[in-house]
Scaffold this active site. Sequence first.
Site, PDB file in Angstrom:
ATOM      1  N   THR A 119       0.816  -1.227   0.000  1.00  0.00           N
ATOM      2  CA  THR A 119       0.000   0.000   0.000  1.00  0.00           C
ATOM      3  C   THR A 119       0.848   1.275   0.000  1.00  0.00           C
ATOM      4  O   THR A 119       0.483   2.274  -0.623  1.00  0.00           O
ATOM      5  CB  THR A 119      -0.944  -0.026   1.219  1.00  0.00           C
ATOM      6  OG1 THR A 119      -1.689  -1.245   1.158  1.00  0.00           O
ATOM      7  CG2 THR A 119      -1.907   1.136   1.193  1.00  0.00           C
ATOM      8  N   THR A 120       2.003   1.212   0.655  1.00  0.00           N
ATOM      9  CA  THR A 120       2.825   2.424   0.763  1.00  0.00           C
ATOM     10  C   THR A 120       3.348   2.920  -0.579  1.00  0.00           C
ATOM     11  O   THR A 120       3.726   4.084  -0.716  1.00  0.00           O
ATOM     12  CB  THR A 120       3.976   2.162   1.766  1.00  0.00           C
ATOM     13  OG1 THR A 120       3.384   1.905   3.036  1.00  0.00           O
ATOM     14  CG2 THR A 120       4.924   3.331   1.886  1.00  0.00           C
ATOM     15  N   ALA A 165      -0.005  10.117  -1.986  1.00  0.00           N
ATOM     16  CA  ALA A 165       1.201  10.789  -1.490  1.00  0.00           C
ATOM     17  C   ALA A 165       0.934  12.167  -0.905  1.00  0.00           C
ATOM     18  O   ALA A 165       1.760  13.064  -0.948  1.00  0.00           O
ATOM     19  CB  ALA A 165       2.262  10.875  -2.596  1.00  0.00           C
ATOM     20  N   HIS A 169      -1.954  14.909   4.353  1.00  0.00           N
ATOM     21  CA  HIS A 169      -3.194  15.663   4.588  1.00  0.00           C
ATOM     22  C   HIS A 169      -3.044  16.572   5.803  1.00  0.00           C
ATOM     23  O   HIS A 169      -2.336  16.242   6.767  1.00  0.00           O
ATOM     24  CB  HIS A 169      -4.355  14.694   4.839  1.00  0.00           C
ATOM     25  CG  HIS A 169      -4.643  13.800   3.680  1.00  0.00           C
ATOM     26  ND1 HIS A 169      -5.179  14.261   2.512  1.00  0.00           N
ATOM     27  CD2 HIS A 169      -4.455  12.468   3.507  1.00  0.00           C
ATOM     28  CE1 HIS A 169      -5.319  13.254   1.665  1.00  0.00           C
ATOM     29  NE2 HIS A 169      -4.883  12.152   2.236  1.00  0.00           N
ATOM     30  N   VAL A 189       5.949 -14.202   7.201  1.00  0.00           N
ATOM     31  CA  VAL A 189       5.530 -14.738   8.501  1.00  0.00           C
ATOM     32  C   VAL A 189       4.389 -15.718   8.248  1.00  0.00           C
ATOM     33  O   VAL A 189       3.367 -15.371   7.668  1.00  0.00           O
ATOM     34  CB  VAL A 189       5.092 -13.606   9.457  1.00  0.00           C
ATOM     35  CG1 VAL A 189       4.482 -14.178  10.732  1.00  0.00           C
ATOM     36  CG2 VAL A 189       6.271 -12.702   9.779  1.00  0.00           C
ATOM     37  N   LYS A 218     -12.327  10.921   0.681  1.00  0.00           N
ATOM     38  CA  LYS A 218     -12.023  12.288   0.222  1.00  0.00           C
ATOM     39  C   LYS A 218     -12.357  12.515  -1.232  1.00  0.00           C
ATOM     40  O   LYS A 218     -12.345  13.638  -1.711  1.00  0.00           O
ATOM     41  CB  LYS A 218     -10.543  12.582   0.467  1.00  0.00           C
ATOM     42  CG  LYS A 218     -10.213  12.717   1.929  1.00  0.00           C
ATOM     43  CD  LYS A 218      -8.767  13.109   2.107  1.00  0.00           C
ATOM     44  CE  LYS A 218      -8.365  13.059   3.553  1.00  0.00           C
ATOM     45  NZ  LYS A 218      -8.358  11.700   4.126  1.00  0.00           N
ATOM     46  N   ARG A 276      -6.474   0.010  -0.198  1.00  0.00           N
ATOM     47  CA  ARG A 276      -6.535   0.548   1.168  1.00  0.00           C
ATOM     48  C   ARG A 276      -6.849  -0.609   2.118  1.00  0.00           C
ATOM     49  O   ARG A 276      -7.772  -1.385   1.848  1.00  0.00           O
ATOM     50  CB  ARG A 276      -7.639   1.591   1.293  1.00  0.00           C
ATOM     51  CG  ARG A 276      -7.549   2.749   0.306  1.00  0.00           C
ATOM     52  CD  ARG A 276      -8.858   3.507   0.345  1.00  0.00           C
ATOM     53  NE  ARG A 276      -8.934   4.635  -0.574  1.00  0.00           N
ATOM     54  CZ  ARG A 276      -9.357   4.546  -1.822  1.00  0.00           C
ATOM     55  NH1 ARG A 276      -9.700   3.386  -2.341  1.00  0.00           N
ATOM     56  NH2 ARG A 276      -9.442   5.631  -2.574  1.00  0.00           N
ATOM     57  N   CYS A 308      14.574  10.238 -19.489  1.00  0.00           N
ATOM     58  CA  CYS A 308      13.294  10.883 -19.117  1.00  0.00           C
ATOM     59  C   CYS A 308      13.409  11.608 -17.783  1.00  0.00           C
ATOM     60  O   CYS A 308      12.934  12.720 -17.614  1.00  0.00           O
ATOM     61  CB  CYS A 308      12.178   9.859 -18.993  1.00  0.00           C
ATOM     62  SG  CYS A 308      11.892   8.857 -20.441  1.00  0.00           S
ATOM     63  N   CYS A 324       9.225   6.949 -21.194  1.00  0.00           N
ATOM     64  CA  CYS A 324       9.545   5.687 -21.883  1.00  0.00           C
ATOM     65  C   CYS A 324       9.168   4.480 -21.043  1.00  0.00           C
ATOM     66  O   CYS A 324       9.181   3.355 -21.527  1.00  0.00           O
ATOM     67  CB  CYS A 324      11.025   5.642 -22.289  1.00  0.00           C
ATOM     68  SG  CYS A 324      12.137   4.938 -21.056  1.00  0.00           S
TER      69      CYS A 324
END
Length: 485
Positions: free
Chosen positions: A40-41, A46, A49, A171, A254, A315, A407, A442
Site C-alpha cells: 500500500t505504501t 502521497a 493531509h 511470517v 475524500k 486501502r 526521461c 519511456c
Amino acid sequence: MKDVIVIGAGVIGALLARELAKYELDVLVIDKESDVGNETTMANSAIIHSGYDPKPGTLKARFNVLGNQMFPKLCEELDVDLKNNGSLTIALSEEEIPALLKLRKIALLNGVKVELLTPIEVFEKEPLLSKDVQGALFAPTAMIVDPFNLVAHALENAVDNGVILHLNEEVKNIQFIKEKNHYEVMTSNNTYQSKVILNAAGLYSDKIAKMVDEIDFEITPRKGEYLILDHFDQYLEKRFLTHTIFPMPSKKGKGILLSPTTSGNYIVGPSSHFVSDRSDFSTSKETISEVQLAAKKLIPSVPFKEVIRTFSGLRASSTRGDFIIEPLKNHPSFINLAGIDSPGLAASPAIADYVVNDLVKGLLTLKVKKDFNPYVRKYPRLKKMSVRERNELIKKDAAFGRIICNCEKVTLGELNDLMSRSLPILSVKAIKKRLRIGFGKCQGGFCQPFIVKYLSNYYNIDISEVKYDKVGSNIIKCSTKGCRL
Ligand SMILES: Cc1cc2nc3c(=O)[nH]c(=O)nc-3n(C[C@H](O)[C@H](O)[C@H](O)COP(=O)(O)OP(=O)(O)OC[C@H]3O[C@@H](n4cnc5c(N)ncnc54)[C@H](O)[C@@H]3O)c2cc1C
C-alpha cells in the site's frame, strides 16, 4: 531472543523501526516482499493531509494532525522530497456550501488551520478550475511527499542505527509461549523468539493477528485506481496545477483528487471500490473512465493526452472504520497496527511515536542510544543541482556525468551511490522506486536493459536471473539463440 519483531516494512513498519532504533533494543523487521514499501505504501496519493476531515476524536484525526506537523523535520532528517503546496476542497454548487461550512467546523475541532475562499480567491490560486466553483476550503498545511523514498530512507536510517531487516521472508505462524512469556514467529526461512510483536502487516494485519488470538475486526480491501500525467510543464513558467484539489468528501472518503507530485508529475484519482482479492492491483478501463470523468468536473481541461501510466493501490480499510492501534486482547505485548488506510501516510510518524514511546515503553526498558544518528547520508540528486555543483561532482567521479535515464535525468553516479547504501537493492523495481529510472515517458523502454545488465554484473548472476520485482518476475528468459521455449 529479539526485543521487538516488526512485521511489515511499509511506512508504518519503517517508521516504527526508526523510532525503535533510538533505543538500545534488538529489533528485527520482516517483510515478505523483495523490497520495502512494496504494497500500500507505494500506491497512494502521497498527500500529507492537513487533517481537515477525519471525524474529531478518532485516532485518524489525532494522528493525522500530529503527523502532519512532524513531516518537515522528518523529511529533512531522512532527505526525502516534501512540498508544502496546500489543498483546496472545492464546492461546485450552492448546495455544497453547507457541507463546506461543516467541513470547516470539523477542521477547527481537529485544530487544523483552514480558510474559506470565495470563487475569485479560488481562481487566483488555480485558474483552470471549473467555472462552477462556488467556494473552497483552503488548508495551507497540506503537503505532498515522495512515499517511495520516505519508507526506504526511514529503513535505511533504522538499519544504519542497528535494526535488522529481512526481505523475501513471510511470517507463516506465530505462537505465544506462555511459560516463557514470549512469541515464537515462524517464517518461510526461520523461527525467531521475541518479547514484543508489532503487527504492521497492512492488508494482512488481520490474518497475522488471527495467528495469535481471536479478533473483532477484518480487513476489507478498497481499491483505488489512478492516472499519472507526465511532467509536461516542468520547465514552463506556469504550471498546470500547484495545489492538491479535492472534491467535497463523501461516504467513500475524500474523493477523486488532482495533485502535483514531488517529482513534477500529476496524479489523478483514486477511485474507491471494495474488492475481495488482496493481491489484485489491476486497473480497468471502466474505473479509469470514472476517474477521468470525476476529475474533469473539477478541471475540465485536464490534459489526459499526457497520461503515461495507470496504477492501483489497496486501502487496508477495517470493519471498525478507524485506525486500530492497540494490543491484542489478552496479549499486551502483541500490538496491532491495523486498518491503517488513509490518512495513514500522513499519520505514520505520529503513530510510530505513540506506539514506541507510550505502548512499547510500558513493556520494555527503553534506554536511549547515545550514538543514534537521525540523518541519512545525503543523496546526490543531479537534477536538483546547479551547473557548477554538477560539474564539481563530475570532476570527482565521471559516473555522475553519464545519464542512464533520459526521461528523469538520472546518472550512473546516482545508481552507484544507491547500491553503496545499507538497504539491499534486489530488483529493477527497487531502483525505479528510489531513483525514478523507468518512471518517465519511456516507462523503462530505453533504460531498463541497462539496469538489468547492471544488476547482473553487480550480483554476478546471469541476466536471466535478474528480477523486475517478486520471485518469478524475471525479465529475460534466455538469449535469443540459446532459447528453447
Ligand atoms: C488508493 C490509496 C490512496 C491513499 N492516499 C493516501 C494519502 O494521500 N495520504 C495518506 O496519508 N494516506 C494515504 N493512503 C493510505 C496509506 O497509503 C497507508 O495508510 C499506508 O501506506 C499504510 O502503510 P502500512 O505500512 O500500514 O501498510 P503497507 O505499506 O501495506 O505495509 C505492510 C507490509 O506488510 C508486509 N506483510 C504483509 N503480510 C506479511 C507477512 N505475512 N509476512 C511478512 N510481511 C508481510 C507487506 O509485504 C507490506 O510490505 C492511501 C492508500 C491507498 C490505497
